[in-house]
Design a protein around this motif. Structure first.
Motif, PDB file in Angstrom:
ATOM      1  N   ARG B 448       0.674  -1.237   0.118  1.00 44.83           N
ATOM      2  CA  ARG B 448       0.129  -0.072  -0.082  1.00 44.83           C
ATOM      3  C   ARG B 448       0.885   1.343   0.113  1.00 44.83           C
ATOM      4  NH1 ARG B 448      -5.052   1.236   1.147  1.00 44.83           N
ATOM      5  NH2 ARG B 448      -5.647   3.093   2.452  1.00 44.83           N
ATOM      6  N   PRO B 453       0.804   8.202  -3.290  1.00 44.82           N
ATOM      7  CA  PRO B 453      -0.540   8.900  -3.054  1.00 44.82           C
ATOM      8  C   PRO B 453      -1.613   8.685  -3.714  1.00 44.82           C
ATOM      9  CG  PRO B 453       1.279  10.282  -3.834  1.00 44.82           C
ATOM     10  CD  PRO B 453       2.004   9.247  -3.567  1.00 44.82           C
ATOM     11  N   ALA B 454      -1.214   8.247  -4.795  1.00 39.39           N
ATOM     12  CA  ALA B 454      -2.547   8.037  -6.054  1.00 39.39           C
ATOM     13  C   ALA B 454      -3.202   6.820  -5.496  1.00 39.39           C
ATOM     14  CB  ALA B 454      -1.773   7.502  -7.483  1.00 39.39           C
ATOM     15  N   LYS B 455      -2.623   6.007  -4.797  1.00 39.80           N
ATOM     16  CA  LYS B 455      -3.222   4.627  -4.442  1.00 39.80           C
ATOM     17  C   LYS B 455      -3.600   3.622  -5.441  1.00 39.80           C
ATOM     18  CE  LYS B 455      -2.896   4.933   0.282  1.00 39.80           C
ATOM     19  NZ  LYS B 455      -1.379   5.241  -0.006  1.00 39.80           N
ATOM     20  N   LYS B 456      -2.684   3.713  -6.366  1.00 41.21           N
ATOM     21  CA  LYS B 456      -2.984   2.661  -7.543  1.00 41.21           C
ATOM     22  C   LYS B 456      -1.599   2.475  -8.160  1.00 41.21           C
ATOM     23  CE  LYS B 456      -4.045   6.155 -10.660  1.00 41.21           C
ATOM     24  NZ  LYS B 456      -5.081   6.665 -11.697  1.00 41.21           N
ATOM     25  N   ILE B 457      -1.614   1.032  -8.656  1.00 40.70           N
ATOM     26  CA  ILE B 457      -0.140   0.755  -9.392  1.00 40.70           C
ATOM     27  C   ILE B 457      -0.414   0.879 -10.791  1.00 40.70           C
ATOM     28  CG2 ILE B 457       1.239  -1.327  -9.706  1.00 40.70           C
ATOM     29  CD1 ILE B 457      -0.088  -2.321  -6.951  1.00 40.70           C
ATOM     30  N   THR B 458       0.404   1.680 -11.548  1.00 45.88           N
ATOM     31  CA  THR B 458       0.009   1.777 -12.944  1.00 45.88           C
ATOM     32  C   THR B 458       1.131   1.110 -13.829  1.00 45.88           C
ATOM     33  OG1 THR B 458       1.384   4.001 -12.798  1.00 45.88           O
ATOM     34  CG2 THR B 458      -1.151   4.115 -12.664  1.00 45.88           C
ATOM     35  N   ILE B 473      -3.904  -1.030 -10.855  1.00 47.72           N
ATOM     36  CA  ILE B 473      -4.381  -2.087  -9.990  1.00 47.72           C
ATOM     37  C   ILE B 473      -4.509  -1.244  -8.630  1.00 47.72           C
ATOM     38  CG2 ILE B 473      -3.363  -3.974  -8.349  1.00 47.72           C
ATOM     39  CD1 ILE B 473      -1.877  -4.947 -10.788  1.00 47.72           C
ATOM     40  N   PRO B 474      -5.538  -1.518  -7.963  1.00 47.85           N
ATOM     41  CA  PRO B 474      -5.847  -0.781  -6.945  1.00 47.85           C
ATOM     42  C   PRO B 474      -4.724  -1.003  -5.691  1.00 47.85           C
ATOM     43  CG  PRO B 474      -7.263  -2.657  -6.530  1.00 47.85           C
ATOM     44  CD  PRO B 474      -6.792  -2.766  -8.132  1.00 47.85           C
ATOM     45  N   ALA B 475      -4.407   0.038  -4.789  1.00 52.23           N
ATOM     46  CA  ALA B 475      -3.709  -0.217  -3.529  1.00 52.23           C
ATOM     47  C   ALA B 475      -3.939  -1.558  -2.907  1.00 52.23           C
ATOM     48  CB  ALA B 475      -3.315   1.141  -3.009  1.00 52.23           C
ATOM     49  N   PRO B 476      -3.340  -2.083  -2.237  1.00 53.48           N
ATOM     50  CA  PRO B 476      -3.752  -3.154  -1.257  1.00 53.48           C
ATOM     51  C   PRO B 476      -4.358  -2.493  -0.075  1.00 53.48           C
ATOM     52  CG  PRO B 476      -1.564  -3.605  -2.053  1.00 53.48           C
ATOM     53  CD  PRO B 476      -1.701  -2.252  -2.477  1.00 53.48           C
TER      54      PRO B 476
END
Ligand code: SF4
Lengths: 267, 508
Positions: B448, B453-458, B473-476
């Protein structure tokens, strides 16, 4: 009724709110929920990718975890994982010549239901608003995932439940029966085709004007949500269980922390 | 794998146009870039799809018909050698001549030899998958024999020096403007003011073909069915060109895969109800031609049949895969396939595209055949093909089976395991114990943190880059469900018997 929850690995690790919502719904109906702690994953990713040998321990673990628990029925908030437990587990056990595992897997498989299947067929829920107190004042569209639709023959159970939620505005998704393009490792091995399928799906979702797309499979929702996020759309995805668990007192957050969404990303 | 008595112990794999020359993802990438193709295909497949659903909805016993069709085919596969001999006896006693071909090369040589015996250098052809499969036209050309396709769509593809991209609608990837341009370029003595009106185009083709029909003395065909109890062959078609080929020439040479047999005349009744709705979305097809050997004074007086194996025995020897041979080539599976709809048929390399091609080609060539081993992965396993198949071939299950054959065939052969191999092994370890998965999930907050800060994996590396090419992908979450549950249920309820701690339960 004593109901064993099969959370599924993706919900357990990535979307715990979906499993908590499932527990909430069942407890609200007065049932006892147990969580067989040995559980991990159904092994579908391994089977579908051709790694049957690697799938065997995963399947054996699932069977052992649920074999050891005392329960009336099991439930999973995922059509695809339920289909795997029911159909793939005995098949893989058979293909590797383990008849004892095949028998136990068949018995475990016979007791598991997908969430909407359990609610409608076993628990007699037809009116989510009336019987569960479900309240969700949003415009929602709905994607019926392939495995629930074609392997479990869920028919319109999920859509019926959604439609009976108080306050919801259901927007029909054109060509809803078309696959979103996830397909497990297909999304990586054939990323181009998968992306093309996803793009068509997200375009149709966005065109409905819905705030979010609901569904019964976290993996498809992660795929669709991931695509919407990448395209910079405000539309998110939410599991059916969370909509059903949502009430006037405790409404589900559509901008929850773990959704893939640009909205929450800016929080 | 089990084999049948009397079958060669080493399977003879198929040759000819059954091999993909590049991997499916690579070919698909190229085809996806063709926007016109996507439009044409989307339009065509959706039209046939809707027609099919409409016609089937009129048949209250559709599911029963599917079950029956599937059961008949299963019975045929179980006693194929016996039925073939029965057919041969009946066909021969009525004046037909049977030839057996193990593979494409043998079949081509037999057909060329038979044509040469007639002294002709031109033949007319009925649309046939078997002759596409063995590459007959190209072979004959090399032998100085010209083969003219008479099916309208096949003619278009042939005039354009292209390859069919669909088994029923070979020119599905072309629109009418493209077809007009092909006619103007390739058809001798065509009206230079030709428009792209379908009726005008059909009339031009008819005029062109009529000349061929009236002069051809040899025809080459395939067959949809062969009836063992009477020695009869059947061709099911829409245009009537087939009927012309089957009746006007003096010599008729048919090439047919051995799996096309049906035990009895009566069985045809089932398949004549299954095939037209599934293929063209018609209640009934306009032309069905049946012939049994030679009929004196009526139609071709020399009638040959080349019975083709070309990898069918190999497919038959695969217990899980053999039902692929039940296929009646209706094309319903490709019309509903979301992958085919976007890539078109050429991406599959082989004569057989779409879902059935993805299983049939590797079954006939063996999974070791390079590039064909990429075909079983050309599916999201959505299951639309299985639902549409009139003979209920469980294509998704066979795809998975072939994937496992592919994975197993490579085990221990590679010095360095692929990322997929390593990942699957690690995942098997992690996902075969609640305790191990639970421990790994303890690391979720770290993941996480890593998402920022964007709380996502790109962006992900390696094979996972395929995912992040078009999806985030969402942050865990801060904690897994398992962790939450353990906290919630740590203290046993006052009136309940003390429960074992979750950590203990994990030992099981
Ligand atoms: S596999 Fe089934 S649906 Fe596909 S072409 Fe063959 S018979 Fe038709």
């Amino acid at each position: 009724m004593r109901i064993a929850l099969f959370a599924t690995c993706i919900v357990d690790a990535m979307y715990p709110a979906t499993a908590r919502a499932t527990v909430k719904i069942l407890e609200r109906l007065g049932h006892e929920v147990v969580f067989p702690s040995g559980q991990a994953c159904c092994g579908q990713m391994h089977v579908n990718s051709g790694y049957l040998k690697e799938a065997v321990p995963v399947i054996a673990n699932h069977v052992a975890a649920f074999d050891a628990e005392d329960y009336d029925v099991a439930v999973a908030p995922s059509g695809s994982c339920v289909a795997s437990v029911k159909h793939q587990h005995p098949m893989v056990a058979r293909s590797c010549g383990d008849t004892a595992l095949e028998e136990r897997a068949t018995a475990v498989g016979a007791k598991v239901y997908e969430l909407s299947e359990l609610l409608v067929d076993v628990l007699g829920i037809t009116d989510a608003g009336g019987q569960l107190g479900s309240y969700f004042p949003h415009r929602v569209t709905y994607h019926p995932s392939c495995h629930g639709m074609r392997l479990l023959r869920l028919g319109d159970r999920q859509a019926q439940l959604l439609g009976s939620v108080v306050g919801i505005e259901l927007a029909e998704l054109p060509e809803a029966d078309q696959c979103c393009g996830f397909g497990g490792t297909f999304s990586m091995k054939n990323a181009d085709v998968s992306s093309a399928m996803l793009k068509d799906k997200t375009a149709k979702i966005i065109a409905t004007g819905a705030t979010l797309c609901a569904g019964g499979d976290a993996s498809c929702l992660m795929h669709i949500g991931g695509g919407l996020s990448r395209q910079g759309s405000d539309v998110t995805t939410l599991h059916l269980a969370e909509i059903l668990a949502s009430t006037v007192e405790e409404p589900a957050s559509v901008t929850g922390d773990i959704r893939v969404s640009t909205r929450k990303a800016t929080r | 794998m089990s084999t049948f008595l009397g079958m060669p112990s080493l399977p003879v794999y198929g040759t000819g146009n059954l091999h993909a020359s590049e991997s499916f993802p690579k070919a698909a990438h190229r085809e996806l870039g063709n926007a016109q193709l996507r439009v044409n295909l989307g339009h065509a497949t959706h039209t046939i799809r809707d027609k099919r659903i409409q016609v089937i909805s009129e048949l209250p016993d559709w599911e029963h018909l599917r079950d029956t069709g599937s059961a008949i085919k299963e019975a045929v596969m179980a006693r194929l050698p016996e039925l073939l001999e029965q057919f041969e006896e009946n066909f021969t006693s009525r004046g037909g001549v049977i030839h057996w071909a193990r593979d494409a090369g043998e079949a081509n040589a037999i057909v060329a030899g038979l044509i040469r015996e007639t002294g002709e250098t031109e033949v007319v052809k009925i649309k046939s998958m078997a002759t596409q499969e063995i590459g007959l036209n190209e072979y004959l050309e090399g032998q100085g024999i010209s083969a003219f396709e008479t099916d309208l769509a096949e003619l278009i593809v042939q005039l354009d020096h292209d390859k069919p991209s669909h088994i029923l609608v070979p020119a599905i990837h072309k629109n009418r403007t493209e077809i007009r341009d092909i006619f103007l370029r390739e058809m001798p003595s065509v009206d230079p003011k030709l428009t792209d009106d379908p009726a005008v185009l059909a009339a031009a083709a008819r005029a062109h073909l009529r000349r061929k029909f009236l002069t051809a003395r040899v025809a080459v065909s395939g067959a949809n069915f062969a009836l063992a109890d009477s020695g009869t062959l059947a061709v099911v078609e829409s245009e009537g060109n087939g009927r012309m080929c089957l009746t006007l020439p003096e010599t008729l040479i048919t090439v047919m895969g051995v799996e096309k047999l049906l035990p009895t005349w009566q069985d045809l009744e089932v398949f004549m109800q299954l095939l037209p709705p599934s293929s063209t979305g018609e209640r009934m097809n306009p032309y069905t031609s049946l012939w049994t050997g030679v009929t004196e004074g009526d139609g071709p007086q020399t009638v040959h049949l080349v019975l083709l194996d070309n990898g069918r025995s190999a497919a038959l020897a695969d217990e899980m895969g053999r039902s692929a041979l039940h296929c009646i080539r209706c094309s319903a599976c490709m019309n509903v396939c979301p992958v085919y709809e976007r890539t078109g048929g050429h991406a599959y390399g082989s004569t057989y595209p779409g879902p059935i091609g993805a299983i049939l080609s590797p079954l006939m060539t063996g999974i070791q055949a390079e590039e064909n081993n990429s075909l079983p992965y050309a599916s999201s396993l959505c299951g639309a093909c299985y639902d549409a198949c009139p003979v209920k071939i469980n294509i998704p299950d066979i795809l998975v089976h072939l994937r496992s054959l592919d994975v197993d065939s490579k085990r221990g052969k590679k010095k360095i395991p692929t990322q997929m191999d390593a990942g699957m092994k690690a995942a098997s370890w992690a996902l075969s114990s609640g305790k191990r998965l639970g421990l790994l999930e303890k690391g979720l907050p770290l993941g996480r943190l890593a998402t920022g800060p964007a709380k996502k994996i790109t962006k992900l590396p390696g094979i996972a880059a395929g995912w992040t090419q078009s999806r985030d992908i969402p942050a865990p979450p801060p904690q897994s469900f398992r962790t939450w549950w353990a906290k919630e249920h740590r203290r046993p309820k006052i009136d309940a018997a003390p429960a074992p701690s979750p950590e203990k339960e994990d030992q099981r």
